[in-house]
Design an enzyme around this catalytic site. Structure first.
Site, PDB file in Angstrom:
ATOM      1  N   GLU A 187      71.111  67.938 -26.878  1.00 21.07           N
ATOM      2  CA  GLU A 187      70.849  68.825 -27.517  1.00 21.07           C
ATOM      3  C   GLU A 187      70.234  67.562 -28.553  1.00 21.07           C
ATOM      4  O   GLU A 187      70.496  67.318 -28.711  1.00 21.07           O
ATOM      5  CB  GLU A 187      72.021  69.641 -28.133  1.00 21.07           C
ATOM      6  CG  GLU A 187      71.386  70.276 -30.147  1.00 21.07           C
ATOM      7  CD  GLU A 187      70.509  71.914 -29.282  1.00 21.07           C
ATOM      8  OE1 GLU A 187      69.180  72.211 -29.906  1.00 21.07           O
ATOM      9  OE2 GLU A 187      70.750  72.352 -28.306  1.00 21.07           O
ATOM     10  N   THR A 230      65.866  74.446 -26.550  1.00 22.81           N
ATOM     11  CA  THR A 230      67.079  74.763 -26.086  1.00 22.81           C
ATOM     12  C   THR A 230      66.392  74.905 -24.618  1.00 22.81           C
ATOM     13  O   THR A 230      66.408  75.123 -23.468  1.00 22.81           O
ATOM     14  CB  THR A 230      67.505  74.611 -26.176  1.00 22.81           C
ATOM     15  OG1 THR A 230      68.739  74.116 -26.950  1.00 22.81           O
ATOM     16  CG2 THR A 230      69.182  74.952 -25.308  1.00 22.81           C
ATOM     17  N   HIS A 275      73.397  68.882 -33.497  1.00 17.75           N
ATOM     18  CA  HIS A 275      73.334  70.910 -34.134  1.00 17.75           C
ATOM     19  C   HIS A 275      73.514  71.060 -35.416  1.00 17.75           C
ATOM     20  O   HIS A 275      74.413  70.356 -35.558  1.00 17.75           O
ATOM     21  CB  HIS A 275      73.027  71.333 -33.088  1.00 17.75           C
ATOM     22  CG  HIS A 275      71.937  72.713 -33.185  1.00 17.75           C
ATOM     23  ND1 HIS A 275      72.366  73.807 -34.434  1.00 17.75           N
ATOM     24  CD2 HIS A 275      71.364  73.075 -32.446  1.00 17.75           C
ATOM     25  CE1 HIS A 275      71.301  74.679 -34.598  1.00 17.75           C
ATOM     26  NE2 HIS A 275      70.867  74.827 -33.060  1.00 17.75           N
ATOM     27  N   ASP A 300      67.565  68.574 -23.625  1.00 19.78           N
ATOM     28  CA  ASP A 300      65.846  69.322 -23.610  1.00 19.78           C
ATOM     29  C   ASP A 300      64.281  69.501 -24.496  1.00 19.78           C
ATOM     30  O   ASP A 300      64.276  70.360 -23.791  1.00 19.78           O
ATOM     31  CB  ASP A 300      67.032  70.697 -24.085  1.00 19.78           C
ATOM     32  CG  ASP A 300      67.176  70.542 -26.165  1.00 19.78           C
ATOM     33  OD1 ASP A 300      67.610  69.720 -26.327  1.00 19.78           O
ATOM     34  OD2 ASP A 300      68.104  71.334 -25.773  1.00 19.78           O
ATOM     35  N   HIS A 301      65.051  69.130 -25.537  1.00 22.95           N
ATOM     36  CA  HIS A 301      63.811  68.364 -26.133  1.00 22.95           C
ATOM     37  C   HIS A 301      64.206  67.880 -27.573  1.00 22.95           C
ATOM     38  O   HIS A 301      65.042  67.394 -27.967  1.00 22.95           O
ATOM     39  CB  HIS A 301      63.101  70.253 -27.426  1.00 22.95           C
ATOM     40  CG  HIS A 301      64.357  69.975 -27.756  1.00 22.95           C
ATOM     41  ND1 HIS A 301      64.400  70.146 -29.185  1.00 22.95           N
ATOM     42  CD2 HIS A 301      65.686  71.566 -27.481  1.00 22.95           C
ATOM     43  CE1 HIS A 301      65.630  71.008 -29.620  1.00 22.95           C
ATOM     44  NE2 HIS A 301      66.064  71.963 -28.898  1.00 22.95           N
TER      45      HIS A 301
END
Length: 649
Positions: free
Chosen positions: A285, A325, A457, A509-510
Site C-alpha cells: 500500500e 489502489t 495507510h 500499488d501506487h
C-alpha cells in the site's frame, strides 16, 4: 443590521456567508501549499477569480430549492410558525453541511493535496472504513462538536444581522419574487452549460488547478463523471489503424497473433525448459520509490527491502499507472493501460476477464486474493472472486451472498493481533498467506497469491514495540513497520518446505502522494518492484523505464512459459524492448518515454512535454505526431476492448 425587508434577504445572506467561508478556505489552502507549489504571485488572481465563479455556482445550487420555496410560499404564511421552523431548520442543516465540507477539505488536502475527487466519492460509499479511519486519525467527538458549535454561531450571526427577520416580515410581491427566482435559475443554467471542472484544469500547475476549484463543486463533478467514455471525450485514430499499430507494438520474436485484426490475442512461445514455481505477489500500500535508501532516502526506514532488492530482479525505473489502489490492482491483474474514469476493478462487466490469475489457473495453479480489510471495499471481492480468485479477507459486512463465484474465507479473530480502520496489520495478513501456502503445499497444489497490504495507510497505526517509531505518529513509522513485517514474513517463509520453489514479488500499488506542481507529477508515480527468490536467475537491476503492466510478461519470460496473452505489457528484458510507461489521473492519460511525455485529456486535447528525469522538470514542447499516435492507440484499444468484451477470457 439588515433594515430593508425582502423575502430573499436570508437567501442572499447565506450566499454571502458561503462566499466568505470559501474565500477563507481557499486562502488557507493557498498559504499551506505555496512553499512547495511552484506558484508565482501572478498565478494568484486567476486562482481567486476562477474560485469565485465556482463558489457562486455552489451558492446557486445550495439556494435554488429555497428560492423556489420562497416563490410559491403564500404571503399569509411568510411570518408563520411553520415557515420559521422550516427556515431555521433548513438554514441550520445547510450551514452544517457547508461547515463539515470545509473541515473535511482540510483533512482531504492534507492527505492528497487536492480538492474532493473520485476518492471522496468512494469515501461516501464506504462509510465504515472511512468513519473508522477518521475516528482513529482525529478526535471525532471534538470534530463533530466543533462543526455543530461553528454552525450554531454562524446561524446566530445571520440572525443577529437581521436576515431572518427581514425575510419573515417582508411583503415582497409575487412579480418581484418571480423575477429574482428566474434570474437565479438562469444564472444556474448558464453555469451548468458553460462552467465545469476542466476550466480549472487549463493551468499547467496542478496546485493552481486544485486551488481554483471548490470542494463541493468538485465532489459533485466527480460523482457525475465516474466513468468517462474515451470515444466521446478523447482523441481517436481509425480503429483498424489503432489495432494495427498496437499489434505492431506488442509483436515479439516469440509471439503469434490471432487472425482477428481487432484483437490483441496472441500465443507466446518459449522453447526453453519451463519453470513452474509458486508465486506470491505482495502489493504494498502507498509505497513510493523514494522511501528506499536505494533511491536516496537517508532515514533508514526500509532496511529489509533495500537488502532484498540486492538479491532480486529489481526494477529501478517502474511507474504506477495511477494514484489509487484499485488502479494498481487493475494494472497488476490485467496488464492494461488505465482507461478514463474509474478503475475496471470498480466497474460493471468486469467478470470473467483475461487476468494474470486466469493465465496461472490455466496452468494448474490456485489463485487467491488476500486482503487485510473487508474486500467489499472498492468492489475488490466481486472483481477478484468473479475472475477466478479465491478470497481470504476480514469479514465486516453481514452480506450472506456477495455474488462471488469462488470461495471466500474469513480471517478469524484469533488470528489477529492488531487491527485498525483499514484492516489487520501486515504481520497478520502474512501469517494468513503462510498458513494457506502450508495447506496447499500439503495438498500438492501450486499456488498464485495476490496479497494486498494495509498498514502503510493513515492512521499509520501498527502493533507497538515492533519498531522504534511510535504507532500512529507518522507515515515514516508506517513505512518502517511495513518493511519490518516483510522481514518477518521472509524469515518465516524461508523455514517452509515450499519456499525454495516460491517466487515472491514486492511491488507498490501506487505512491504515497501524487501531489506536485505539474498536472501529472511523473516522479510521484515512481515505485519499487522486485522479483525475489527466482530460481536459476542471478540478481540484477533493470533500469529500463517500464510500467506495472510489464511485470508479468517479464516474469513469465524469465520462467520460460508458453501461454496465450491479451496483456498490453511487454517483456522488459527483451533486446528490442522500447522503454515507455503509462501514468494517469482519472481524466488525464499520460504516455511517457525517455525525455518526452504526452498527455491526453477530454475535449480531444493532447499536449506534449519534454521531461528531464534528473531535474524532475517538464516543459511544453512541439507535438511529436508519431508518439501521439502510439499514445492514442494504447488508450483507445484498451477502452474499445473493455467496452466490447474483448478483455474477456
Amino acid at each position: 443590521m439588515i433594515t430593508k425587508k425582502n423575502r430573499y434577504a436570508l437567501l442572499f445572506g447565506f450566499g454571502a456567508l458561503l462566499l466568505i467561508l470559501s474565500f477563507l478556505v481557499r486562502t488557507t489552502l493557498l498559504i499551506w501549499a505555496y512553499p512547495q507549489s511552484g506558484l508565482t504571485i501572478s498565478d494568484i488572481p486567476g486562482i481567486y477569480l476562477k474560485g469565485l465563479v465556482y463558489d457562486i455556482g455552489v451558492a446557486l445550487f445550495f439556494t435554488l430549492g429555497y428560492s423556489i420555496y420562497l416563490l410559491i410560499l403564500p404571503a399569509r404564511l411568510n411570518n408563520s410558525v411553520f415557515n420559521k421552523v422550516f427556515t431555521y431548520t433548513a438554514v441550520f442543516l445547510a450551514t452544517m453541511i457547508l461547515v463539515f465540507s470545509f473541515f473535511a477539505e482540510f483533512t482531504f488536502w492534507g492527505e492528497y493535496s487536492a480538492r474532493f475527487d473520485f476518492i471522496a466519492v468512494d469515501y461516501l460509499i464506504y462509510t465504515y472504513e472511512v468513519i473508522s479511519n477518521i475516528n482513529q486519525s482525529y478526535p471525532l467527538p471534538l470534530l463533530i462538536g466543533g462543526v455543530i458549535i461553528v454552525t450554531a454561531l454562524l446561524v446566530w450571526g445571520l440572525n443577529r444581522l437581521g436576515f431572518f427577520r427581514s425575510s419573515f416580515q417582508s411583503k415582497t410581491p409575487f412579480g418581484t419574487r418571480l423575477l429574482i427566482t428566474v434570474c437565479l435559475l438562469g444564472i444556474a443554467v448558464l453555469h451548468i452549460f458553460y462552467i465545469n471542472n476542466m476550466w480549472a484544469e487549463k493551468s499547467s500547475n496542478r496546485y493552481a488547478q486544485e486551488l481554483s476549484k471548490a470542494g463541493v463543486y468538485s465532489f459533485v463533478s466527480a460523482y457525475l463523471n465516474n466513468e468517462l467514455a474515451y470515444d466521446k471525450y478523447y482523441l481517436q485514430e481509425n480503429e483498424q489503424a489503432a489495432f494495427s499499430l498496437m499489434r505492431s507494438e506488442l509483436t515479439e520474436a516469440n509471439s503469434t497473433f490471432s487472425q482477428n485484426n481487432n484483437s490483441l490475442l496472441r500465443q507466446i512461445t518459449d522453447t526453453a525448459t519451463r519453470i513452474a514455481p509458486n508465486v506470491i505477489m505482495v502489493t504494498i500500500e502507498s509505497f513510493s520509490a523514494d522511501f528506499m535508501e536505494r533511491f536516496g532516502n537517508t532515514q533508514r526506514i526500509t532496511p529489509v527491502l533495500d537488502s532484498i532488492a540486492k538479491q532480486s530482479v529489481f526494477f529501478t525505473n517502474m511507474y504506477a499507472t495511477g494514484t489509487r489502489t484499485v488502479r494498481g490492482m487493475e494494472a497488476l491483474s490485467l496488464a492494461v493501460p488505465p482507461t478514463p474514469g474509474q478503475s475496471i476493478v470498480r466497474r460493471k462487466k468486469n467478470e470473467s476477464l483475461f487476468t494474470v490469475g486466469y493465465i496461472f489457473k490455466r496452468a494448474g495453479y490456485e489463485p487467491t486474493f488476500f486482503y487485510g480489510g473487508d474486500g467489499y471495499f472498492d468492489n475488490m471481492n466481486k472483481y477478484f472472486g468473479n475472475n477466478g480468485y479465491d478470497i481470504m479477507d476480514r469479514l465486516r459486512h453481514n452480506l450472506v451472498d456477495d455474488h462471488i463465484t469462488t470461495v471466500r474465507k474469513n480471517i478469524p479473530d484469533e488470528a489477529v493481533q492488531f487491527e485498525n480502520a483499514w484492516g489487520i496489520c501486515d504481520e497478520d495478513i502474512y501469517e494468513a498467506v503462510i498458513k494457506s501456502a502450508d495447506q496447499k503445499y500439503a495438498d500438492g497444489k501450486p499456488f498464485y497469491d495476490f496479497v494486498m497490504t494495509t498498514s502503510n495507510h493513515r492512521p499509520f497505526t501498527y502493533p507497538e514495540k515492533k519498531i522504534d517509531i511510535p504507532s500512529g505518529s507518522s507515515r515514516e513509522g508506517a513505512v518502517k513497520y511495513t518493511d519490518y513485517a516483510i522481514g518477518e514474513f521472509i524469515k518465516k517463509a524461508a523455514t517452509k518446505p515450499w519456499f525454495k520453489n516460491t517466487v515472491i514479488i514486492f511491488v507498490a500499488d501506487h505512491c504515497a502522494s501524487s501531489a506536485g506542481k505539474n498536472e501529472i507529477e511523473i516522479s510521484k508515480y515512481h515505485i519499487p518492484c522486485m522479483i525475489y527468490n527466482l530460481p536459476s536467475t542471478a540478481p540484477q537491476e533493470v533500469d529500463k523505464m517500464c510500467s506495472q503492466i510489464d511485470l508479468y510478461p517479464t516474469l513469465l519470460n524469465l520462467l520460460h512459459w508458453s501461454y496465450d496473452s491479451k496483456l498490453f505489457g511487454k517483456n522488459v528484458l527483451a533486446a528490442d524492448y522500447q522503454p515507455r510507461a503509462m501514468v494517469s489521473t482519472y481524466q488525464k492519460l499520460g504516455y511517457l518515454v525517455p525525455g518526452k511525455f504526452i498527455i491526453l485529456s477530454p475535449q480531444q486535447k493532447a499536449e506534449c512535454y519534454t521531461w528531464d528525469a534528473q531535474k524532475n522538470e517538464q516543459h511544453p514542447a512541439p507535438m511529436d505526431s508519431s508518439l501521439l499516435k502510439i499514445s492514442v492507440a494504447n488508450y483507445q484499444t484498451a477502452y474499445t476492448l473493455y467496452k466490447n468484451d474483448g478483455m474477456k477470457q
